[in-house]
Design an enzyme around this catalytic site. Structure first.
Site, mmCIF file in Angstrom:
data_model
loop_
_atom_site.group_PDB
_atom_site.id
_atom_site.type_symbol
_atom_site.label_atom_id
_atom_site.label_comp_id
_atom_site.label_asym_id
_atom_site.label_seq_id
_atom_site.Cartn_x
_atom_site.Cartn_y
_atom_site.Cartn_z
ATOM 1 N N GLY A 46 85.401 30.411 25.718
ATOM 2 C CA GLY A 46 85.479 29.723 27.112
ATOM 3 C C GLY A 46 84.810 28.217 26.966
ATOM 4 O O GLY A 46 83.877 28.232 26.467
ATOM 5 N N GLN A 51 80.165 21.355 30.327
ATOM 6 C CA GLN A 51 79.465 21.527 29.122
ATOM 7 C C GLN A 51 80.143 20.082 28.338
ATOM 8 O O GLN A 51 79.329 19.674 27.357
ATOM 9 C CB GLN A 51 80.173 22.654 28.258
ATOM 10 C CG GLN A 51 79.557 24.066 29.083
ATOM 11 C CD GLN A 51 79.930 25.229 28.225
ATOM 12 O OE1 GLN A 51 80.955 25.847 28.448
ATOM 13 N NE2 GLN A 51 79.332 25.575 27.043
ATOM 14 N N CYS A 91 76.852 31.218 23.931
ATOM 15 C CA CYS A 91 77.417 29.933 24.717
ATOM 16 C C CYS A 91 77.377 28.864 23.914
ATOM 17 O O CYS A 91 76.406 28.621 23.030
ATOM 18 C CB CYS A 91 76.364 29.816 25.763
ATOM 19 S SG CYS A 91 76.759 28.397 26.845
ATOM 20 N N LEU A 92 78.477 27.915 23.845
ATOM 21 C CA LEU A 92 78.623 27.043 22.926
ATOM 22 C C LEU A 92 77.503 25.734 23.228
ATOM 23 O O LEU A 92 77.285 25.057 22.336
ATOM 24 C CB LEU A 92 80.113 26.337 23.102
ATOM 25 C CG LEU A 92 81.126 27.183 22.782
ATOM 26 C CD1 LEU A 92 82.411 26.506 23.128
ATOM 27 C CD2 LEU A 92 81.115 27.624 21.370
ATOM 28 N N HIS A 133 80.692 33.962 33.540
ATOM 29 C CA HIS A 133 79.929 32.952 32.651
ATOM 30 C C HIS A 133 80.164 31.485 32.796
ATOM 31 O O HIS A 133 79.310 30.536 32.981
ATOM 32 C CB HIS A 133 80.105 33.172 31.108
ATOM 33 C CG HIS A 133 79.221 32.598 30.136
ATOM 34 N ND1 HIS A 133 78.113 33.022 29.288
ATOM 35 C CD2 HIS A 133 79.415 31.376 30.189
ATOM 36 C CE1 HIS A 133 77.850 31.808 28.632
ATOM 37 N NE2 HIS A 133 78.519 30.663 28.898
ATOM 38 N N GLU A 134 81.485 31.192 33.008
ATOM 39 C CA GLU A 134 81.989 29.729 33.030
ATOM 40 C C GLU A 134 81.724 29.331 34.377
ATOM 41 O O GLU A 134 81.465 28.226 34.651
ATOM 42 C CB GLU A 134 83.556 29.638 32.516
ATOM 43 C CG GLU A 134 83.843 30.164 31.331
ATOM 44 C CD GLU A 134 82.809 29.406 30.082
ATOM 45 O OE1 GLU A 134 82.516 28.345 30.394
ATOM 46 O OE2 GLU A 134 82.594 30.077 29.047
ATOM 47 N N HIS A 137 78.417 27.914 34.833
ATOM 48 C CA HIS A 137 78.403 26.680 34.259
ATOM 49 C C HIS A 137 78.704 25.751 35.324
ATOM 50 O O HIS A 137 77.894 24.791 35.418
ATOM 51 C CB HIS A 137 79.241 26.310 33.103
ATOM 52 C CG HIS A 137 78.687 26.849 31.735
ATOM 53 N ND1 HIS A 137 77.479 26.291 31.116
ATOM 54 C CD2 HIS A 137 79.128 27.757 30.815
ATOM 55 C CE1 HIS A 137 77.167 26.814 29.977
ATOM 56 N NE2 HIS A 137 78.302 27.677 29.682
HETATM 57 NI NI NI Z 1 78.678 28.945 27.884
#
Ligand code: NI
Length: 164
Positions: A46, A51, A91-92, A133-134, A137
């Site tokens: 995701g 991000q 998380c990226l 989670h997204e 963000h």
């Molecule tokens: Ni993330």
């Protein structure tokens, strides 16, 4: 299509609250395509526009094993949540860190797709966690915010060290 740069915690820009997309146009679709390419390349399941330093409410997700079920969420909203599930998350924007976070076990969410068409769907398991989670963000929230202050401090330090 270019790969986009992913912001890394504790970058302040990850704290910005994203604005709703007013109309889904070609620029939106190009961004969505670039976000998918960036997410698959990372690789991740995701990615939120926040991000990649674009502060619009856009999320791309693909939790399928074969990476052939791309899901676009524009202006996503979680309509209802059910149950509780503690699972390990990464998380990226926080590379190499995995911690257990409490989430709802299943959710109903609504969003617009790539063509600007509204849809609503139920999700459980990994997809439910990923959507939560997204959406966080987009509100400037990260999974480390659910951890103890001590743990969070340690992760912050580690990330800052990596940067140098
Ligand atoms: Ni993330």
């Amino acid at each position: 299509m270019p790969l986009l740069d992913i912001l890394v915690y504790p970058d302040d820009r990850l704290r910005q609250v994203a604005a709703p997309v007013s109309s889904v146009d070609n620029a939106t679709r190009n961004l969505v395509d670039d976000m998918f390419e960036t997410m698959y390349d990372a690789p991740g399941v995701g990615l939120a526009a926040t991000q990649v330093d674009v502060h619009q409410r856009i999320v791309v997700i693909d939790v399928s094993e074969d990476k052939d079920q791309p899901l676009t969420l524009i202006n996503p909203e979680i309509v209802s949540t059910h149950g509780k599930l503690a699972g390990e998350e990464g998380c990226l924007s926080i590379p190499g860190i995995y911690e257990t976070v409490d989430r709802a076990e299943s959710i109903v969410f609504k969003a617009l797709d790539k063509d600007g068409v509204a849809y609503e769907r139920e999700a459980d398991g990994l997809l439910a966690v990923c959507v939560q989670h997204e959406v966080d963000h987009l509100d400037g929230k990260l999974f480390v915010d659910y951890l103890s202050a001590l743990k969070k401090r340690r992760i912050r330090k580690k990330m800052l060290k990596h940067e140098k």
